[in-house]
Enzyme design. Structure first.
Site, PDB file in Angstrom:
ATOM      1  N   CYS A 190       0.718   4.652   6.958  1.00  0.00           N
ATOM      2  CA  CYS A 190       0.126   4.476   8.286  1.00  0.00           C
ATOM      3  C   CYS A 190       1.098   3.690   9.168  1.00  0.00           C
ATOM      4  O   CYS A 190       1.464   2.556   8.846  1.00  0.00           O
ATOM      5  CB  CYS A 190      -1.209   3.738   8.174  1.00  0.00           C
ATOM      6  SG  CYS A 190      -2.350   4.454   6.959  1.00  0.00           S
ATOM      7  N   CYS A 227     -19.180   2.385   7.973  1.00  0.00           N
ATOM      8  CA  CYS A 227     -18.449   1.708   9.043  1.00  0.00           C
ATOM      9  C   CYS A 227     -17.216   2.572   9.316  1.00  0.00           C
ATOM     10  O   CYS A 227     -16.355   2.705   8.450  1.00  0.00           O
ATOM     11  CB  CYS A 227     -18.056   0.308   8.600  1.00  0.00           C
ATOM     12  SG  CYS A 227     -17.082  -0.609   9.803  1.00  0.00           S
ATOM     13  N   CYS A 244       0.481  -0.078  10.247  1.00  0.00           N
ATOM     14  CA  CYS A 244      -0.009  -1.055   9.268  1.00  0.00           C
ATOM     15  C   CYS A 244       1.104  -1.877   8.628  1.00  0.00           C
ATOM     16  O   CYS A 244       1.996  -1.317   7.964  1.00  0.00           O
ATOM     17  CB  CYS A 244      -0.810  -0.352   8.176  1.00  0.00           C
ATOM     18  SG  CYS A 244      -1.610  -1.521   7.042  1.00  0.00           S
ATOM     19  N   CYS A 259     -19.583  -5.614   2.752  1.00  0.00           N
ATOM     20  CA  CYS A 259     -18.814  -4.465   3.227  1.00  0.00           C
ATOM     21  C   CYS A 259     -17.471  -4.482   2.526  1.00  0.00           C
ATOM     22  O   CYS A 259     -16.914  -5.558   2.267  1.00  0.00           O
ATOM     23  CB  CYS A 259     -18.630  -4.541   4.747  1.00  0.00           C
ATOM     24  SG  CYS A 259     -17.636  -3.178   5.432  1.00  0.00           S
ATOM     25  N   ARG A 314     -18.084  -2.333  17.376  1.00  0.00           N
ATOM     26  CA  ARG A 314     -17.392  -3.586  17.085  1.00  0.00           C
ATOM     27  C   ARG A 314     -16.113  -3.710  17.907  1.00  0.00           C
ATOM     28  O   ARG A 314     -15.241  -2.829  17.870  1.00  0.00           O
ATOM     29  CB  ARG A 314     -17.055  -3.692  15.605  1.00  0.00           C
ATOM     30  CG  ARG A 314     -16.284  -4.973  15.245  1.00  0.00           C
ATOM     31  CD  ARG A 314     -16.070  -5.106  13.763  1.00  0.00           C
ATOM     32  NE  ARG A 314     -17.342  -5.230  13.068  1.00  0.00           N
ATOM     33  CZ  ARG A 314     -17.615  -4.699  11.874  1.00  0.00           C
ATOM     34  NH1 ARG A 314     -16.700  -3.993  11.255  1.00  0.00           N
ATOM     35  NH2 ARG A 314     -18.784  -4.865  11.319  1.00  0.00           N
ATOM     36  N   CYS A 360     -16.904  -8.937   4.792  1.00  0.00           N
ATOM     37  CA  CYS A 360     -16.152  -7.711   4.532  1.00  0.00           C
ATOM     38  C   CYS A 360     -14.907  -8.033   3.711  1.00  0.00           C
ATOM     39  O   CYS A 360     -14.207  -9.015   3.998  1.00  0.00           O
ATOM     40  CB  CYS A 360     -15.742  -7.057   5.846  1.00  0.00           C
ATOM     41  SG  CYS A 360     -17.128  -6.718   6.953  1.00  0.00           S
ATOM     42  N   CYS A 393       0.836  -1.190   0.000  1.00  0.00           N
ATOM     43  CA  CYS A 393       0.000   0.000   0.000  1.00  0.00           C
ATOM     44  C   CYS A 393       0.875   1.245   0.000  1.00  0.00           C
ATOM     45  O   CYS A 393       1.909   1.304   0.678  1.00  0.00           O
ATOM     46  CB  CYS A 393      -0.910  -0.006   1.233  1.00  0.00           C
ATOM     47  SG  CYS A 393      -2.019   1.430   1.319  1.00  0.00           S
TER      48      CYS A 393
END
Length: 351
Positions: A64, A195, A67, A135, A267, A104, A60
């Site tokens: 972040c 979400c 991550c 999702c 969640r 998801c 990616c």
């Protein structure tokens, strides 16, 4: 100190001092208020179950710091291409057979490319045809992409704010906070459900945790689903040695989220593999009523599905029912999951 408030009031005008006052309540009082709110809006025995599959892993472009999928860090994670549609549908069928009501799909993208959208559309349509809620989390969306996903029938789009606006720059520099808010706006405008939650335990202050929940609760509409993640520290990421967050502080975060977001599913998300049964039980008592079910959350650990069903049985919890599924079908799915303790899990990330 007593903190009496309507248990079903949906507000969008929280102040930081009000949120901090909730966090400052004695633990038993905060839990009591959270339980009152939960019972006013949900069946307290039911927990919504989702399964999460990585449909494209690694490399990616975002940085972040939490991550392992970021291409900026060396975490040993191998890059994988977008999964074939049929492989995704096979995983979705397995998830439904295990009692999941929502499937998801997550892709490690800064934003989806137009060349990938036809495959994404087929995944959505195929999973939806099974009777599962759908999702996706694909990164930043523009208005046109949000409309395309809605047109394919996508029910939910996940896009977390991660942390407070003030702490955000310490965690991510490749995407602005406003970028995230804009994506949420495009999703709402397209008619999809939102979400949106965050991650705690990244070295943020207590004020930052309050500010994150204030940002979420003060959105034009409350997200239908609010994942609260405990940081999973991964070797090779800049946060691998950050100090652990106190467990009671995490439970308080769940309880405050329940009070501020009375009609949202809260969640209990990443980090559950590090929590014992007693801590998870307190989170459910604090108002958590949704989990990811299976042994992987994209690329990080999650409690095994059978262990979750064993815990549900101990606590008297049951999977939340969809309107198109009978009570008997859900009870049977739960019973089967408990019996199949020795069956290898079907919920691995993409491979």
């Amino acid at each position: 100190m007593s903190f009496n408030m309507p248990n079903a009031e949906v507000r969008h005008n929280w102040t930081l001092s009000q949120v901090n006052a909730l966090f400052a309540l004695p633990f038993h009082e905060l839990m009591f208020q959270a339980q009152l709110t939960h019972r006013a809006n949900f069946n307290p025995r039911e927990v919504q179950i989702s399964t999460l599959l990585s449909i494209k892993t690694g490399a990616c472009a975002e940085d972040c710091k939490y991550c392992p999928q970021s291409g900026h860090y060396n975490t040993g994670l191998e890059r994988e291409r977008l999964l074939e549609v049929e492989k995704v549908l096979t995983q979705a069928k397995a998830a439904k057979d295990k009692g999941a009501s929502r499937f998801c799909m997550g892709a490690a993208w800064s934003n989806p490319k137009q060349r990938d959208m036809p495959y994404i559309m087929e995944m959505v349509k195929g999973v939806k045809a099974m009777g599962l809620e759908t999702c996706m989390t694909l990164g930043k969306l523009d208005a046109g992409q949000a409309q395309e996903l809605a047109g394919a029938g996508l029910d939910y789009y996940n896009h977390n704010l991660d942390t407070s606006p003030e702490f955000y720059g310490e965690i991510i520099t490749t995407r602005t906070y406003q970028d995230r808010l804009d994506t949420l706006s495009h999703v709402r405008d397209a008619g999809m459900k939102v979400c949106c939650g965050g991650i705690v335990g990244m070295g943020e202050s207590a004020n930052d945790r309050s500010a994150l929940l204030m940002q979420i609760a003060n959105l034009p509409e409350h997200p239908q689903s609010v994942p609260i993640n405990m940081l999973v520290k991964v070797a090779g990421t800049p946060l691998e040695n950050v100090e652990d967050l106190d467990g009671f502080e995490f439970i308080r975060t769940i309880a405050v989220a329940r009070i501020m977001l009375p009609k949202s599913h809260v969640r209990l998300s990443a980090g559950r593999s590090r929590m014992n049964e007693q801590m998870q039980a307190l989170c459910f008592m604090a108002g958590a009523n949704s989990i990811f079910y299976g042994d992987k959350l994209l690329t990080t650990e999650n409690p095994e599905a059978d262990a979750d069903m064993q815990l549900f049985a101990k606590l008297g919890l049951v999977p939340e029912q969809r309107h198109d599924v009978s009570d008997e079908a859900y009870e049977a799915a739960m019973a089967d999951a408990i019996k199949e303790q020795n069956t290898p899990s079907l919920f691995h990330a993409a491979n």
